[in-house]
Design a protein around this motif. Structure first.
Motif, mmCIF file in Angstrom:
data_model
loop_
_atom_site.group_PDB
_atom_site.id
_atom_site.type_symbol
_atom_site.label_atom_id
_atom_site.label_comp_id
_atom_site.label_asym_id
_atom_site.label_seq_id
_atom_site.Cartn_x
_atom_site.Cartn_y
_atom_site.Cartn_z
ATOM 1 N N TRP A 149 0.828 -1.209 0.000
ATOM 2 C CA TRP A 149 0.000 0.000 0.000
ATOM 3 C C TRP A 149 0.863 1.259 0.000
ATOM 4 O O TRP A 149 0.612 2.195 -0.765
ATOM 5 C CB TRP A 149 -0.911 -0.014 1.223
ATOM 6 N N ALA A 150 1.883 1.294 0.836
ATOM 7 C CA ALA A 150 2.713 2.495 0.972
ATOM 8 C C ALA A 150 3.417 2.843 -0.331
ATOM 9 O O ALA A 150 3.587 4.025 -0.669
ATOM 10 C CB ALA A 150 3.734 2.309 2.086
ATOM 11 N N ALA A 151 3.840 1.830 -1.068
ATOM 12 C CA ALA A 151 4.537 2.058 -2.332
ATOM 13 C C ALA A 151 3.578 2.149 -3.504
ATOM 14 O O ALA A 151 4.020 2.423 -4.625
ATOM 15 C CB ALA A 151 5.546 0.934 -2.580
ATOM 16 N N ASP A 152 2.282 1.907 -3.247
ATOM 17 C CA ASP A 152 1.296 1.838 -4.327
ATOM 18 C C ASP A 152 1.784 0.860 -5.391
ATOM 19 O O ASP A 152 1.785 1.142 -6.595
ATOM 20 C CB ASP A 152 1.053 3.226 -4.937
ATOM 21 N N SER A 153 2.217 -0.300 -4.898
ATOM 22 C CA SER A 153 2.892 -1.275 -5.759
ATOM 23 C C SER A 153 1.900 -2.157 -6.506
ATOM 24 O O SER A 153 0.942 -2.671 -5.932
ATOM 25 C CB SER A 153 3.811 -2.168 -4.905
ATOM 26 N N GLY A 154 2.187 -2.350 -7.784
ATOM 27 C CA GLY A 154 1.434 -3.296 -8.590
ATOM 28 C C GLY A 154 2.233 -4.545 -8.889
ATOM 29 O O GLY A 154 1.845 -5.349 -9.739
ATOM 30 N N ASP A 155 3.343 -4.734 -8.182
ATOM 31 C CA ASP A 155 4.189 -5.899 -8.408
ATOM 32 C C ASP A 155 3.512 -7.171 -7.898
ATOM 33 O O ASP A 155 2.674 -7.142 -6.987
ATOM 34 C CB ASP A 155 5.533 -5.727 -7.699
ATOM 35 N N GLU A 156 3.927 -8.297 -8.464
ATOM 36 C CA GLU A 156 3.402 -9.583 -8.029
ATOM 37 C C GLU A 156 3.736 -9.824 -6.566
ATOM 38 O O GLU A 156 4.814 -9.469 -6.097
ATOM 39 C CB GLU A 156 3.990 -10.711 -8.882
ATOM 40 N N ILE A 157 2.820 -10.474 -5.857
ATOM 41 C CA ILE A 157 3.051 -10.686 -4.430
ATOM 42 C C ILE A 157 4.244 -11.611 -4.196
ATOM 43 O O ILE A 157 4.894 -11.515 -3.150
ATOM 44 C CB ILE A 157 1.795 -11.236 -3.718
ATOM 45 N N ASP A 158 4.567 -12.471 -5.151
ATOM 46 C CA ASP A 158 5.727 -13.346 -4.986
ATOM 47 C C ASP A 158 7.040 -12.593 -5.127
ATOM 48 O O ASP A 158 8.102 -13.130 -4.784
ATOM 49 C CB ASP A 158 5.680 -14.500 -5.992
ATOM 50 N N LEU A 159 6.996 -11.380 -5.635
ATOM 51 C CA LEU A 159 8.172 -10.518 -5.642
ATOM 52 C C LEU A 159 8.217 -9.668 -4.384
ATOM 53 O O LEU A 159 9.274 -9.496 -3.776
ATOM 54 C CB LEU A 159 8.172 -9.612 -6.881
ATOM 55 N N GLU A 171 16.979 -13.159 -6.940
ATOM 56 C CA GLU A 171 16.322 -12.944 -8.223
ATOM 57 C C GLU A 171 15.141 -11.985 -8.082
ATOM 58 O O GLU A 171 14.919 -11.120 -8.941
ATOM 59 C CB GLU A 171 15.858 -14.284 -8.803
ATOM 60 N N ALA A 172 14.371 -12.132 -7.005
ATOM 61 C CA ALA A 172 13.234 -11.238 -6.785
ATOM 62 C C ALA A 172 13.714 -9.806 -6.594
ATOM 63 O O ALA A 172 13.143 -8.855 -7.159
ATOM 64 C CB ALA A 172 12.432 -11.702 -5.569
ATOM 65 N N ALA A 173 14.782 -9.639 -5.812
ATOM 66 C CA ALA A 173 15.331 -8.299 -5.588
ATOM 67 C C ALA A 173 15.856 -7.702 -6.886
ATOM 68 O O ALA A 173 15.690 -6.506 -7.149
ATOM 69 C CB ALA A 173 16.445 -8.358 -4.543
ATOM 70 N N GLN A 174 16.486 -8.525 -7.705
ATOM 71 C CA GLN A 174 17.006 -8.046 -8.991
ATOM 72 C C GLN A 174 15.870 -7.563 -9.891
ATOM 73 O O GLN A 174 15.953 -6.496 -10.521
ATOM 74 C CB GLN A 174 17.777 -9.165 -9.684
ATOM 75 N N THR A 175 14.797 -8.332 -9.955
ATOM 76 C CA THR A 175 13.655 -7.954 -10.792
ATOM 77 C C THR A 175 13.057 -6.636 -10.331
ATOM 78 O O THR A 175 12.769 -5.740 -11.145
ATOM 79 C CB THR A 175 12.579 -9.056 -10.758
ATOM 80 N N LEU A 176 12.863 -6.487 -9.029
ATOM 81 C CA LEU A 176 12.289 -5.251 -8.495
ATOM 82 C C LEU A 176 13.227 -4.067 -8.715
ATOM 83 O O LEU A 176 12.780 -2.955 -9.013
ATOM 84 C CB LEU A 176 11.994 -5.420 -7.008
ATOM 85 N N SER A 177 14.518 -4.301 -8.581
ATOM 86 C CA SER A 177 15.495 -3.233 -8.790
ATOM 87 C C SER A 177 15.469 -2.735 -10.228
ATOM 88 O O SER A 177 15.645 -1.542 -10.489
ATOM 89 C CB SER A 177 16.898 -3.738 -8.429
ATOM 90 N N GLU A 178 15.236 -3.651 -11.164
ATOM 91 C CA GLU A 178 15.186 -3.267 -12.577
ATOM 92 C C GLU A 178 13.895 -2.523 -12.918
ATOM 93 O O GLU A 178 13.863 -1.726 -13.851
ATOM 94 C CB GLU A 178 15.319 -4.510 -13.459
ATOM 95 N N ARG A 179 12.844 -2.762 -12.144
ATOM 96 C CA ARG A 179 11.547 -2.146 -12.433
ATOM 97 C C ARG A 179 11.399 -0.748 -11.838
ATOM 98 O O ARG A 179 10.630 0.065 -12.351
ATOM 99 C CB ARG A 179 10.416 -3.016 -11.865
ATOM 100 N N HIS A 180 12.089 -0.490 -10.745
ATOM 101 C CA HIS A 180 11.832 0.714 -9.974
ATOM 102 C C HIS A 180 13.087 1.562 -9.800
ATOM 103 O O HIS A 180 14.201 1.058 -9.818
ATOM 104 C CB HIS A 180 11.261 0.347 -8.596
ATOM 105 N N GLY A 181 12.863 2.856 -9.594
ATOM 106 C CA GLY A 181 13.977 3.763 -9.384
ATOM 107 C C GLY A 181 14.617 3.614 -8.022
ATOM 108 O O GLY A 181 15.784 3.953 -7.835
ATOM 109 N N TYR A 182 13.842 3.107 -7.055
ATOM 110 C CA TYR A 182 14.379 2.936 -5.703
ATOM 111 C C TYR A 182 13.731 1.715 -5.078
ATOM 112 O O TYR A 182 12.518 1.500 -5.226
ATOM 113 C CB TYR A 182 14.107 4.172 -4.839
ATOM 114 N N LEU A 183 14.526 0.906 -4.377
ATOM 115 C CA LEU A 183 14.023 -0.324 -3.773
ATOM 116 C C LEU A 183 14.245 -0.312 -2.266
ATOM 117 O O LEU A 183 15.370 -0.142 -1.803
ATOM 118 C CB LEU A 183 14.730 -1.544 -4.389
ATOM 119 N N LEU A 184 13.162 -0.480 -1.527
ATOM 120 C CA LEU A 184 13.224 -0.614 -0.069
ATOM 121 C C LEU A 184 12.976 -2.069 0.298
ATOM 122 O O LEU A 184 11.951 -2.646 -0.065
ATOM 123 C CB LEU A 184 12.157 0.269 0.592
ATOM 124 N N ILE A 185 13.930 -2.656 1.008
ATOM 125 C CA ILE A 185 13.821 -4.060 1.425
ATOM 126 C C ILE A 185 13.794 -4.099 2.949
ATOM 127 O O ILE A 185 14.665 -3.523 3.605
ATOM 128 C CB ILE A 185 15.008 -4.898 0.910
#
Length: 254
Positions: free
Chosen positions: A77-87, A117-131
């Motif tokens: 919700w905070a990121a308004d993310s449309g990414d797959e839940i498995d990511l 792999e999940a972190a890599q995919t998210l990093s490629e999709r977004h300008g900033y990644l919070l883990i």
């Protein structure tokens, strides 16, 4: 004989190419509010126009693992993310235990490479990644493999969320020492959940940490009421007003 050490070496050799910026949020222990702080950071960055990805590699205590748990939902919700839940959260486990124990109870094994792999995919999709991690740095993911091993493999700076209560100096310094000993870059630390009327120990905790910790104190966030979403919004508002905002920007590399 194949030991955990050789497994860690193989997994650590799978480097993640970080073409985008990111931050790994850990806590000195469980329950310090790192999910709320991570959600607040996502809101804070989105207000500045950043496309933010969020990830919680493992969440335990999830009632229905077919969907996101409470932490994963808040980050989504905070990121308004449309990414797959498995990511967003690759491993969702029912038992409210350490990740390795929860996985074992369900007959599963947390695969380190899946998390990379999940972190890599998210990093490629977004300008900033919070883990956001689970528990503290020394929480076991699988056998002798710790959350610290994942942080090191991902390579993002580490933000530590700590309590203002008695004992926080020891817990915070131990966390930061473990990170430095493993060449993990430190973004700094945030003291969270400061009461409106703090005790003497709580009031002195931030100053005491500044004197002995080698990292930057980025913010002292006060207790906030309400639902998790309301709390995250209130903490994001507090981040807007902290006098050390320039340190926060520096720590986040934005």
């Amino acid at each position: 004989m194949t030991c955990a050490c050789s497994a860690i070496w193989r997994w650590n050799s799978m480097s993640v190419t970080r073409t985008k910026k990111g931050l790994f949020v850990t806590g000195t222990d469980t329950g310090v509010g790192k999910t709320l702080v991570t959600a607040a950071l996502a809101l804070f960055l989105r207000r500045r126009g950043y496309d933010v990805g969020v990830m919680k590699p493992v969440e335990t205590g999830v009632e229905d693992p077919s969907g996101l748990g409470a932490d994963g939902q808040l980050l989504q919700w905070a990121a308004d993310s449309g990414d797959e839940i498995d990511l967003i959260c690759p491993y969702r486990l029912r038992a409210p235990l350490a990740p390795s124990l929860a996985a074992e109870k369900e007959g599963k094994r947390i695969i380190f490479g899946d998390l990379l792999e999940a972190a890599q995919t998210l990093s490629e999709r977004h300008g900033y990644l919070l883990i956001e991690g689970a528990g503290g740095l020394m929480v076991p993911l699988s056998g002798a493999v710790l959350l610290l091993d994942l942080v090191k493999a991902l390579g993002h700076p580490l933000l530590t969320v700590c309590r203002p209560t008695l004992g926080t100096i020891n817990h915070t310094l131990l966390t930061m020492h473990a990170a430095r000993s493993n060449d993990i870059p430190l973004a700094g630390y945030i003291v969270n959940n400061m009461p409106q009327t703090p005790s003497e120990a709580e009031a002195q905790a931030p100053n005491a940490l500044v004197e002995v910790a080698s990292g930057d104190l980025l913010a002292v966030l006060g207790q906030v009421p309400g639902t998790p979403r309301e709390q995250a919004q209130a903490l994001a508002d507090q981040l807007e007003r902290v006098p050390t905002l320039h340190w926060l920007f520096s720590g986040l590399d934005v």
